[in-house]
Design an enzyme around this catalytic site. Structure first.
Site, PDB file in Angstrom:
ATOM      1  N   GLU A 149       0.830  -1.205   0.000  1.00 53.00           N
ATOM      2  CA  GLU A 149       0.000   0.000   0.000  1.00 53.00           C
ATOM      3  C   GLU A 149       0.872   1.265   0.000  1.00 53.00           C
ATOM      4  O   GLU A 149       0.693   2.176   0.802  1.00 53.00           O
ATOM      5  CB  GLU A 149      -0.991  -0.006   1.174  1.00 53.00           C
ATOM      6  CG  GLU A 149      -2.298   0.649   0.784  1.00 53.00           C
ATOM      7  CD  GLU A 149      -3.417   0.490   1.814  1.00 53.00           C
ATOM      8  OE1 GLU A 149      -4.459   1.123   1.591  1.00 53.00           O
ATOM      9  OE2 GLU A 149      -3.269  -0.252   2.801  1.00 53.00           O
ATOM     10  N   TYR A 206       0.036  -7.800  -1.700  1.00 57.74           N
ATOM     11  CA  TYR A 206      -1.032  -7.020  -1.063  1.00 57.74           C
ATOM     12  C   TYR A 206      -2.354  -7.556  -1.603  1.00 57.74           C
ATOM     13  O   TYR A 206      -2.815  -7.192  -2.681  1.00 57.74           O
ATOM     14  CB  TYR A 206      -0.860  -5.530  -1.358  1.00 57.74           C
ATOM     15  CG  TYR A 206      -1.950  -4.647  -0.793  1.00 57.74           C
ATOM     16  CD1 TYR A 206      -2.489  -4.887   0.461  1.00 57.74           C
ATOM     17  CD2 TYR A 206      -2.444  -3.571  -1.520  1.00 57.74           C
ATOM     18  CE1 TYR A 206      -3.487  -4.083   0.984  1.00 57.74           C
ATOM     19  CE2 TYR A 206      -3.443  -2.749  -1.010  1.00 57.74           C
ATOM     20  CZ  TYR A 206      -3.959  -3.012   0.243  1.00 57.74           C
ATOM     21  OH  TYR A 206      -4.953  -2.214   0.750  1.00 57.74           O
ATOM     22  N   ASP A 210       0.468  -8.051   3.368  1.00 57.70           N
ATOM     23  CA  ASP A 210      -0.858  -7.864   3.934  1.00 57.70           C
ATOM     24  C   ASP A 210      -1.791  -8.772   3.148  1.00 57.70           C
ATOM     25  O   ASP A 210      -2.188  -8.462   2.033  1.00 57.70           O
ATOM     26  CB  ASP A 210      -1.274  -6.395   3.801  1.00 57.70           C
ATOM     27  CG  ASP A 210      -2.691  -6.138   4.270  1.00 57.70           C
ATOM     28  OD1 ASP A 210      -3.379  -7.093   4.675  1.00 57.70           O
ATOM     29  OD2 ASP A 210      -3.122  -4.965   4.206  1.00 57.70           O
ATOM     30  N   ASN A 227      -4.762  -9.676   4.113  1.00 61.71           N
ATOM     31  CA  ASN A 227      -6.152  -9.251   4.319  1.00 61.71           C
ATOM     32  C   ASN A 227      -7.064 -10.375   4.799  1.00 61.71           C
ATOM     33  O   ASN A 227      -8.225 -10.482   4.370  1.00 61.71           O
ATOM     34  CB  ASN A 227      -6.704  -8.615   3.034  1.00 61.71           C
ATOM     35  CG  ASN A 227      -6.703  -7.093   3.111  1.00 61.71           C
ATOM     36  OD1 ASN A 227      -7.070  -6.522   4.132  1.00 61.71           O
ATOM     37  ND2 ASN A 227      -6.294  -6.441   2.035  1.00 61.71           N
ATOM     38  N   ASP A 262      -1.413   2.305  10.176  1.00 58.82           N
ATOM     39  CA  ASP A 262      -2.387   1.546  10.952  1.00 58.82           C
ATOM     40  C   ASP A 262      -1.986   0.075  11.060  1.00 58.82           C
ATOM     41  O   ASP A 262      -2.594  -0.693  11.820  1.00 58.82           O
ATOM     42  CB  ASP A 262      -3.806   1.683  10.380  1.00 58.82           C
ATOM     43  CG  ASP A 262      -3.896   1.403   8.900  1.00 58.82           C
ATOM     44  OD1 ASP A 262      -2.850   1.278   8.234  1.00 58.82           O
ATOM     45  OD2 ASP A 262      -5.035   1.333   8.380  1.00 58.82           O
TER      46      ASP A 262
END
Length: 252
Positions: free
Chosen positions: A35, A105, A144, A146, A241
């Site tokens: 990201e 990602y 990531d 997810n 985050d």
């Protein structure tokens, strides 16, 4: 060898929040970012000693991955070679002498699981892609992804059963990846550790209260099991985050 993976949620923002100091302190051999949210030429990274590789999304300010490595790779590939997946800058594969590094990602299923079909299609093709790589050399997958795989991987699992990142379908897809010959390295070392998260919402003081999710991973080929030294979640590092996750592996 020390590797880290970090969803920086906008690299230009991260460099204003201690990014360089954190990276210097960690001193990893390979740094994988997700990201990055930028296009070519929008940033100059001051990382002496690292080769830099990027994959940008066609859409501006969206997605994007990067790898910074002290070890020069043999080859670098962007995407999987499938057009519908390769426009969003979600994948970089670096080939080294003894392994492949895959920085990923994974697409988010979106609220109300609006993008779940796309996500599951990605999962199917991506698993086949990794298995094919693994036939040539062992694979270190990071990024990531997810998904919080098990109940232990998020704080409020009972309230999230049908939400993106914790749907049965996404969790099953991760199980299928592990069953195809891969190890979730953090759970390999810490199978029952609770409260170990890598992402926290910016809302409701989630990070302060450690109401998070573990959705950032290092997964490796089963054949690397005996080379694993440790896995960690660097939750004291801010700037996003997400926090970085780390893998120590002996590739000599």
């Amino acid at each position: 060898m020390k590797l880290i993976s970090w969803n920086v949620n906008g690299l230009r923002a991260a460099v204003k929040k201690n990014f360089y100091e954190d990276i210097k302190q960690i001193d990893a051999d390979i740094i994988s970012l997700q990201e990055t949210k930028l296009q070519e030429g929008q940033i100059e990274m001051a990382l002496p000693g690292y080769y830099q590789y990027w994959n940008y999304a066609e859409k501006k300010g969206y997605s994007g991955v990067a790898v910074f490595t002290k070890i020069e790779p043999i080859s670098v590939k962007k995407g999987m070679g499938i057009k519908e997946f390769d426009t969003e800058g979600r994948l970089l594969t670096l080939e080294f002498d003894t392994f492949y590094l895959v920085n990923c990602y994974t697409p988010n299923a979106q609220p109300e699981l609006k993008r779940l079909d796309f996500r599951l299609d990605w999962e199917e093709h991506f698993r086949k892609y990794l298995v094919k790589l693994d036939e040539e050399k062992p694979v270190i997958l990071c990024g990531d992804l997810n998904v919080a795989h098990e109940n232990i991987d998020l704080k409020n699992w009972k309230n999230n059963r049908k939400n993106p990142g914790f749907s049965d379908q996404e969790r099953d897809a991760f199980t299928q990846l592990l069953d195809a010959g891969f190890i979730d390295t953090y759970r390999y070392f810490y199978p029952n550790k609770e409260g170990a998260y890598s992402w926290w919402s910016y809302r409701f003081n989630a990070r302060k209260n450690n109401a998070g999710w573990r959705i950032d991973y290092f997964c490796v080929s089963n054949k690397l099991k005996n080379k694993l030294k440790n896995a960690d979640i660097l939750s004291t590092i801010f700037g996003s985050d997400h926090c970085p996750v780390e893998l120590l592996v002996d590739m000599n």
